[in-house]
Design a protein around this motif. Structure first.
Motif, PDB file in Angstrom:
ATOM      1  N   THR A 302      -8.567  -6.961  -7.144  1.00  0.00           N
ATOM      2  CA  THR A 302      -7.278  -7.392  -7.298  1.00  0.00           C
ATOM      3  C   THR A 302      -6.445  -6.009  -7.008  1.00  0.00           C
ATOM      4  O   THR A 302      -5.124  -6.348  -6.489  1.00  0.00           O
ATOM      5  N   ASP A 303      -6.807  -5.060  -6.993  1.00  0.00           N
ATOM      6  CA  ASP A 303      -6.172  -3.807  -6.742  1.00  0.00           C
ATOM      7  C   ASP A 303      -6.236  -3.240  -5.231  1.00  0.00           C
ATOM      8  O   ASP A 303      -5.274  -2.964  -4.439  1.00  0.00           O
ATOM      9  N   LEU A 304      -7.607  -3.440  -4.718  1.00  0.00           N
ATOM     10  CA  LEU A 304      -7.729  -3.179  -3.336  1.00  0.00           C
ATOM     11  C   LEU A 304      -8.794  -4.203  -2.833  1.00  0.00           C
ATOM     12  O   LEU A 304      -9.800  -4.263  -3.131  1.00  0.00           O
ATOM     13  N   ILE A 305      -8.560  -5.360  -2.040  1.00  0.00           N
ATOM     14  CA  ILE A 305      -9.193  -6.272  -1.602  1.00  0.00           C
ATOM     15  C   ILE A 305      -9.955  -5.962  -0.215  1.00  0.00           C
ATOM     16  O   ILE A 305     -10.665  -6.753   0.073  1.00  0.00           O
ATOM     17  N   ARG A 306      -9.492  -5.134   0.575  1.00  0.00           N
ATOM     18  CA  ARG A 306     -10.136  -4.787   1.701  1.00  0.00           C
ATOM     19  C   ARG A 306     -11.805  -4.809   1.558  1.00  0.00           C
ATOM     20  O   ARG A 306     -12.511  -5.416   2.672  1.00  0.00           O
ATOM     21  N   ILE A 367      -0.083  -3.534  -1.565  1.00  0.00           N
ATOM     22  CA  ILE A 367       0.784  -4.783  -0.918  1.00  0.00           C
ATOM     23  C   ILE A 367      -0.015  -5.912  -0.912  1.00  0.00           C
ATOM     24  O   ILE A 367       0.402  -6.873  -1.039  1.00  0.00           O
ATOM     25  N   MET A 368      -1.278  -5.960  -1.011  1.00  0.00           N
ATOM     26  CA  MET A 368      -2.266  -7.015  -1.083  1.00  0.00           C
ATOM     27  C   MET A 368      -2.796  -7.199  -2.523  1.00  0.00           C
ATOM     28  O   MET A 368      -3.684  -7.978  -2.707  1.00  0.00           O
ATOM     29  N   ALA A 369      -2.286  -6.545  -3.416  1.00  0.00           N
ATOM     30  CA  ALA A 369      -2.815  -6.830  -4.783  1.00  0.00           C
ATOM     31  C   ALA A 369      -2.317  -8.160  -5.334  1.00  0.00           C
ATOM     32  O   ALA A 369      -1.368  -8.698  -4.873  1.00  0.00           O
ATOM     33  N   SER A 370      -3.272  -8.652  -6.184  1.00  0.00           N
ATOM     34  CA  SER A 370      -3.229 -10.094  -6.878  1.00  0.00           C
ATOM     35  C   SER A 370      -3.084  -9.573  -8.459  1.00  0.00           C
ATOM     36  O   SER A 370      -3.531  -8.629  -8.939  1.00  0.00           O
ATOM     37  N   GLN A 371      -3.138 -10.816  -8.898  1.00  0.00           N
ATOM     38  CA  GLN A 371      -2.952 -11.001 -10.393  1.00  0.00           C
ATOM     39  C   GLN A 371      -4.236 -11.658 -10.955  1.00  0.00           C
ATOM     40  O   GLN A 371      -3.903 -12.406 -11.999  1.00  0.00           O
TER      41      GLN A 371
END
Length: 385
Positions: A302-306, A367-371
């Motif tokens: 969720t913090d770093l999806i790469r 920028i790609m972080a999610s909840q």
């Protein structure tokens, strides 16, 4: 920025996980961009906002004189709020909504990078309703491959992006019939995280070919936009924090045959911000498995999806320990088996509470972080705050 350059005492006091941005690295990167691009007449660099839209970083990038490359209305709003000049904002995207197009029109942005005739017709209509003339460049799909991950190539005929080369003349002629659009350029982008300059040479050759066709039709193009795509060294962020901008800009200067008066635009994202950012995470547990050892940290995909999305490599450092290295799988707390940052990576011996730095995370991280799992979004902090 080596391990010793992290201000450990300061970082210990911040709630993890969070993004840490070394503004010295960012400013040195921007200086290198301006120095190398500035050697070539007519080179204009835009920052691809999609890489990182942290408002504080955007202001530093704007202050360095870069324009903004946006792919959504929200990014246009972020660029305007950060102070980017309206006439240095370009707007691309295969699916622009009416409100986003109107936002670009209302802000008199420099150019819309158009990807289809239906989109061109909508821009013409909406511009007409506002009594404006929209500047447009056509994004052509050059069918040029790039030596990068399949999920981040964009210039092949099979990709969803751009207009087919065979349609170039007809689309330009169609635009000439419209009252509320003005054709000003051609736009290309072949992919991301490209380290082989031969890929950019191939793009130059294709553009030279297309310009020859345009010359035969007596069509003049004011602006050529070659997108971005320059990669960074994820394996050696300490030794090679600044991408090879000299080779990148020199490739275009030597291989692309610009016409007199033409301006060449670039849209760099990852190369600008990747190396200045690190995801800082705290070690929750060291778990001894049957055959391996796990370092369970409080950051997840969720913090770093790469790593989960692309199997991307990020160098990980235990910045709290100087003990001899051991091999760990570094995993997060998300209830998904893909929540893994690295497998069998050598780290200084880890203990509960140790801070880990996941490096080269300034691009496509925060920028790609999610909840997902109802987790908090990570915050970003600058080293010079």
């Amino acid at each position: 920025m080596g391990k010793g350059h992290f201000p450990i005492d300061r970082l210990k006091g911040i709630e993890t996980p969070f993004y840490w941005y070394d503004t010295d690295v960012l400013r040195r990167t921007l200086e290198a961009i301006n120095a190398e691009a500035g050697k070539h007449e007519g080179f204009v660099v835009h920052y691809a906002v999609k890489a990182n839209a942290n408002p504080k970083l955007l202001r530093i990038i704007r202050a360095a004189g870069l324009g903004a490359d946006c792919v959504s209305g929200g990014e246009i709003e972020a660029a305007v709020k950060a102070g980017f000049p309206h006439d240095r904002i370009v707007y691309a995207g295969v699916g622009k909504s009416d409100w986003e197009i109107n936002l670009g029109l209302d802000n008199d942005i420099f150019c819309f990078n158009v990807e289809s005739i239906p989109e061109l017709e909508v821009i013409n209509q909406l511009a007409g309703e506002r009594g404006k003339v929209a500047r447009v460049a056509f994004r052509l799909n050059p069918n040029v491959g790039a030596h990068t991950h399949a999920n981040i190539t964009t210039g092949l005929a099979e990709n969803k992006f751009g207009i087919a080369m065979r349609d170039m003349i007809s689309v330009i002629e169609e635009a000439a019939k419209m009252e509320n659009v003005k054709f000003v350029g051609l736009h290309f982008h072949i992919g991301s995280q490209i380290l082989d300059m031969g890929d950019f040479e191939a793009l130059c050759n294709r553009i030279n070919e297309l310009q020859g066709i345009l010359d035969n039709h007596r069509i003049r193009v004011e602006h050529i936009n070659v997108g971005g795509g320059l990669g960074v060294d994820y394996e050696h962020p300490n030794r090679l924090p600044i991408p090879d901008f000299k080779a990148y800009f020199d490739t275009y200067a030597k291989k692309l045959k610009l016409r007199p008066g033409q301006t060449l635009h670039f849209e760099l994202g990852r190369a600008v911000v990747a190396q200045c950012g690190s995801l800082i995470t705290r070690t929750l547990y060291i778990k001894e498995g049957a055959v391996k050892k796990f370092a369970i940290v409080d950051a997840g995909f969720t913090d770093l999806i790469r790593p989960a999305l692309y199997q991307a490599y990020h160098k990980i450092e235990n910045i709290s320990s100087d003990e001899p290295a051991e091999a760990y799988d570094v995993v997060g707390p998300i209830c998904e088996s893909t929540d893994v940052f690295a497998k069998q990576v050598d780290l200084n011996k880890a203990h509960r509470g140790d801070l880990m730095a996941i490096r080269s995370a300034g691009a496509y991280g925060e920028i790609m972080a999610s909840q997902y799992n109802c987790r908090k979004l990570p915050k970003g902090y600058l080293s010079d705050e």
